[in-house]
Design an enzyme around this catalytic site. Structure first.
Site, PDB file in Angstrom:
ATOM      1  N   GLU A 190      39.169  27.098  58.724  1.00 16.29           N
ATOM      2  CA  GLU A 190      38.483  27.732  59.848  1.00 16.29           C
ATOM      3  C   GLU A 190      38.457  29.241  59.619  1.00 16.29           C
ATOM      4  OE1 GLU A 190      36.685  29.278  62.810  1.00 16.29           O
ATOM      5  OE2 GLU A 190      36.737  27.080  62.706  1.00 16.29           O
ATOM      6  N   ALA A 191      37.265  29.839  59.677  1.00 18.67           N
ATOM      7  CA  ALA A 191      37.126  31.272  59.419  1.00 18.67           C
ATOM      8  C   ALA A 191      37.704  32.116  60.545  1.00 18.67           C
ATOM      9  CB  ALA A 191      35.659  31.629  59.207  1.00 18.67           C
ATOM     10  N   HIS A 209      22.742  26.328  71.309  1.00 20.33           N
ATOM     11  CA  HIS A 209      22.776  24.959  70.805  1.00 20.33           C
ATOM     12  C   HIS A 209      21.910  24.810  69.550  1.00 20.33           C
ATOM     13  CE1 HIS A 209      23.442  23.702  75.304  1.00 20.33           C
ATOM     14  NE2 HIS A 209      24.557  24.151  74.742  1.00 20.33           N
TER      15      HIS A 209
END
Length: 572
Positions: free
Chosen positions: A99-100, A512
Site C-alpha cells: 500500500e502506497a 467512482h
C-alpha cells in the site's frame, strides 16, 4: 483540523488501537484509557491482545522481508484488502500486500461527519482531470484514497450494492454466469452482517461486513423520503435488497458506520488476520512497475523506506490499485496500446488497446441549495437519505441517484452561493453515456497519468441531469420539506442555457472512476472472466477498473464483490 474531544466512543477506541499499533502507548495505557471510555473489561483486554499481536507480527514480517511470496497484492482498497484476506486464510500461502499510503487509524479517517475534509488532504492522491469544455473548461477533482483501505478510508461510507441489471450485463460481457446477479447476491448474503429490516432472501447476517441504515438520522432525512413519496417515488426500509431489482425508490442510506466510527474495508477484512505470520502488510510502499521474464509477470519493483526493492511472486500478482493507478502501472510495465507505449520508448509486452480506455464516473451536481431557518445537525455521513429514479420512463434501470446532504455540497464555482445554515439536494448520474480515457504523462512512476474524464461530453447525460435538477427542485420545495426551508438558493427557475451552465459549473465527481481495464471479450477488453490480463501470465486485476460498465450507485460494495470473486477464482 480534527478535534477528537467530542468524537464518539468508537472513534476514540479505534484511535487507541492505532496508538498501540504505532508503539505510541503501551499495553497498560491502552487498557486504562479504553476502560475509562466505558468499554467492557473483556472487550478491552481482547482488543489489547489482538493489536499487540498485530504490531509484533508485522514488525517481524517487515524486518524479515522474503525474496519471494506466493501472492503479491498491490493496493489495499475495497478489492485488494479482500483478496489479501482470503488468500491469507490459507496458512500455507505467503501473501504480501503493498500500500502506497500510510496507516488508517487516524482522526480524519475515523470521524464520519467530516469525511469530505479528506478530499485534497494527506490521505488523497490529489488527482485532477484535464480541463474540458463539457464542464465549462474546469478541471474535475478526482479524489482517490492514499492510505490503508484506499478509497474506503476517505469515501462517504455508503454501501450501495448496484442494480440487478448491472451484474447481469457484466455476466453477458464476460461470457460467464458466475458474474450474474443470482451468483453475486449469494456473495453479498455470505459476507454481510446486516443490521436493518430483515430480508433473508437478499440480506445476510453474521458476515464480516457490518452494514446498517444510517442510525438515528436527523429529522430532515425522513422528511426527504416523504417528499419523494409525494412525487410518486416509492420508499423502502432498505436501499439495497428488492429496491435494487426494480425501477427505483427512496430510503435511508446504508452505511459502513458502527459506534460512530468509519468501518473501512481493512477494519473488516485485514485487521482480523494481520497477526498471522503468512501475511505481510507494507504501508508507504510505492510500486513502480511489474517485473517480467518474457510475457510472465514474476514480481514487482517498489520503493519502501527509501530503497528500491524487487520481490518475486511464485504464483499470481494481483493488481488492485484502482481505475487510475492500475492502468498506469500496466502501461509502465509494457501492457497497453502499442502506439501509446512507443511515445515513451516502453517495449510492448502485450498490445492491449483498451488499457486506460472506457473511463466512467458518476457526475454529481452541486447545484441544489436551500437555506434553512436555523442550523442543520450533521449526523453519520451527512447524506442520510437518497433515492434512485429514471430520467425517462422507458429506461429499464434507474439512471439518477439523488442525494439529500445536510450541508452545502457545491463545486468550486457554485460554492460562492453558500451561506450559513444551508443544505443540498444533489442529483447524480449513475448510468452515464460519456466515456473518458487515461494516458501516461511520462515514464516517472510518481507522475500522475493524464486523465481525460470527458464528463458530460455526451448530450444524453446533460439531458438526464436536467431532469435530475427538476426533481431536486420538486423535492426541496415540497410540503414535506417546508419546515426546513427558509428560501431556495439554487437552482431557482433557471431553464435552457442558464440551467445547462449551472449543471456544467456544478458538476463534480462522485470519485467512482471505473472501467479502465475492463472485463470482456471484445478488442478493448483487458481481462477475461477470471480477471486474468490478456497476453501475459500470472497477472490478475481486481478493482473497479475491470467493470465493463459502472454500477448503479456508489462503487465500494461492488469492488468488495470483485475482491471476493478474485479470491474465489484463485483459491478454487
Amino acid at each position: 483540523m480534527f478535534d477528537t474531544s467530542s468524537a464518539s466512543k468508537g472513534v476514540k477506541f479505534a484511535l487507541l488501537e492505532g496508538q498501540l499499533l504505532a508503539g505510541e502507548i503501551d499495553h497498560a495505557a491502552f487498557v486504562g484509557q479504553a476502560a475509562d471510555l466505558g468499554f467492557p473489561t473483556t472487550a478491552v483486554g481482547d482488543a489489547a491482545e489482538k493489536f499487540r499481536a498485530i504490531a509484533a507480527n508485522q514488525a517481524v514480517r517487515r524486518a524479515n522481508l522474503r525474496s519471494s511470496y506466493d501472492y503479491i497484492v498491490i493496493g489495499s482498497g475495497a478489492s485488494g484488502s479482500v483478496v489479501a484476506r482470503r488468500l491469507a486464510e490459507n496458512r500455507d500461502a505467503q501473501v504480501l500486500l503493498l500500500e502506497a499510503g500510510g496507516d488508517d487509524l487516524k482522526p480524519g479517517i475515523l470521524i464520519t461527519e467530516t469525511w469530505f475534509f479528506n478530499l485534497g488532504g494527506e490521505f488523497d492522491w490529489n488527482f485532477g482531470a484535464e480541463r474540458s469544455p463539457s464542464v465549462n473548461s474546469r478541471s474535475i477533482v478526482q479524489a482517490m484514497g492514499k492510505a490503508l483501505g484506499g478509497g474506503t478510508s476517505i469515501n462517504g461510507m455508503v454501501w450501495a450494492r448496484g442494480h440487478k441489471n448491472d451484474f447481469d450485463f457484466w455476466a453477458r460481457q464476460a461470457g460467464d454466469d458466475a458474474w450474474d446477479y443470482r451468483h453475486i447476491l449469494d456473495i453479498y448474503r455470505g459476507i454481510e452482517d446486516w443490521h436493518g429490516a430483515p430480508d433473508p432472501e437478499r440480506r445476510g447476517s453474521g458476515g464480516d461486513v457490518f452494514v446498517q441504515p444510517a442510525p438515528n438520522p436527523g429529522s430532515i432525512a425522513p422528511a426527504f423520503l416523504k417528499a419523494a413519496e409525494s412525487l410518486g417515488i416509492p420508499t423502502f426500509a432498505d436501499q439495497n435488497g428488492v429496491m435494487q431489482e426494480g425501477s427505483g425508490g427512496a430510503a435511508i442510506t446504508n452505511v459502513r458506520i458502527r459506534d460512530g466510527r468509519r468501518l473501512n474495508v481493512p477494519a473488516s477484512y485485514l485487521y482480523p488476520v494481520m497477526d498471522q505470520p503468512n501475511l505481510t502488510v507494507l504501508t508507504g510502499a510505492h510500486v513502480n512497475r511489474l517485473t517480467l521474464e518474457g510475457t510472465t509477470i514474476i514480481g514487482v519493483e517498489f520503493e519502501w523506506q527509501g530503497k528500491i526493492r524487487a520481490i518475486r511472486s511464485s504464483s499470481d500478482v494481483v493488481l488492485s490499485a484502482g481505475a487510475i493507478q492500475t492502468p498506469k502501472l500496466l502501461m509502465l510495465s509494457g501492457i497497453g496500446d502499442r502506439t501509446e507505449l512507443d511515445r515513451f520508448g516502453i517495449s510492448t509486452v502485450s498490445h492491449l488497446p483498451g488499457v486506460g480506455q472506457n473511463l466512467q464516473d458518476h457526475p454529481i451536481i452541486g447545484g441544489g441549495l436551500w437555506e434553512a431557518p436555523g442550523p442543520i445537525t450533521i449526523r453519520n455521513n451527512a447524506a442520510e437519505a437518497n433515492l434512485f429514479t429514471r430520467s425517462r420512463p422507458e429506461l429499464d434501470t434507474p439512471d439518477l441517484h439523488i442525494w439529500h446532504i445536510e450541508a452545502p455540497y457545491l463545486s468550486e464555482v457554485t460554492g460562492r452561493h453558500a451561506v450559513e445554515n444551508v443544505w443540498s439536494i444533489s442529483p447524480a448520474l449513475v448510468r452515464p453515456e460519456s466515456r473518458g480515457f487515461l494516458r501516461l504523462k511520462s515514464v516517472d512512476p510518481h507522475q500522475a497519468p493524464e486523465i481525460h474524464a470527458n464528463m458530460l461530453s455526451d448530450p444524453r447525460d446533460l439531458a438526464a441531469l436536467r431532469r435530475g435538477m427538476a426533481i431536486a427542485r420538486d423535492l426541496g420545495n415540497s410540503e414535506a420539506m417546508k419546515p426546513f426551508v427558509k428560501r431556495e438558493i439554487l437552482p431557482g427557475p433557471l431553464a435552457g442555457e442558464a440551467l445547462d451552465n449551472l449543471i456544467r459549473d456544478g458538476a463534480m465527481s462522485m470519485y467512482h472512476p471505473t472501467g479502465t481495464a475492463k472485463m470482456g471479450r471484445d478488442d478493448l477488453s483487458v481481462v477475461n472472466a477470471e480477471l486474468r490480463v490478456y497476453g501475459v501470465k500470472n497477472l490478475r486485476i481486481a478493482d473497479g477498473s475491470i467493470m465493463p460498465s459502472i454500477t448503479t450507485g456508489n462503487t465500494q460494495a461492488p469492488c468488495v464483490i470483485i475482491g471476493e470473486r478474485m479470491a474465489d477464482i484463485l483459491t478454487a
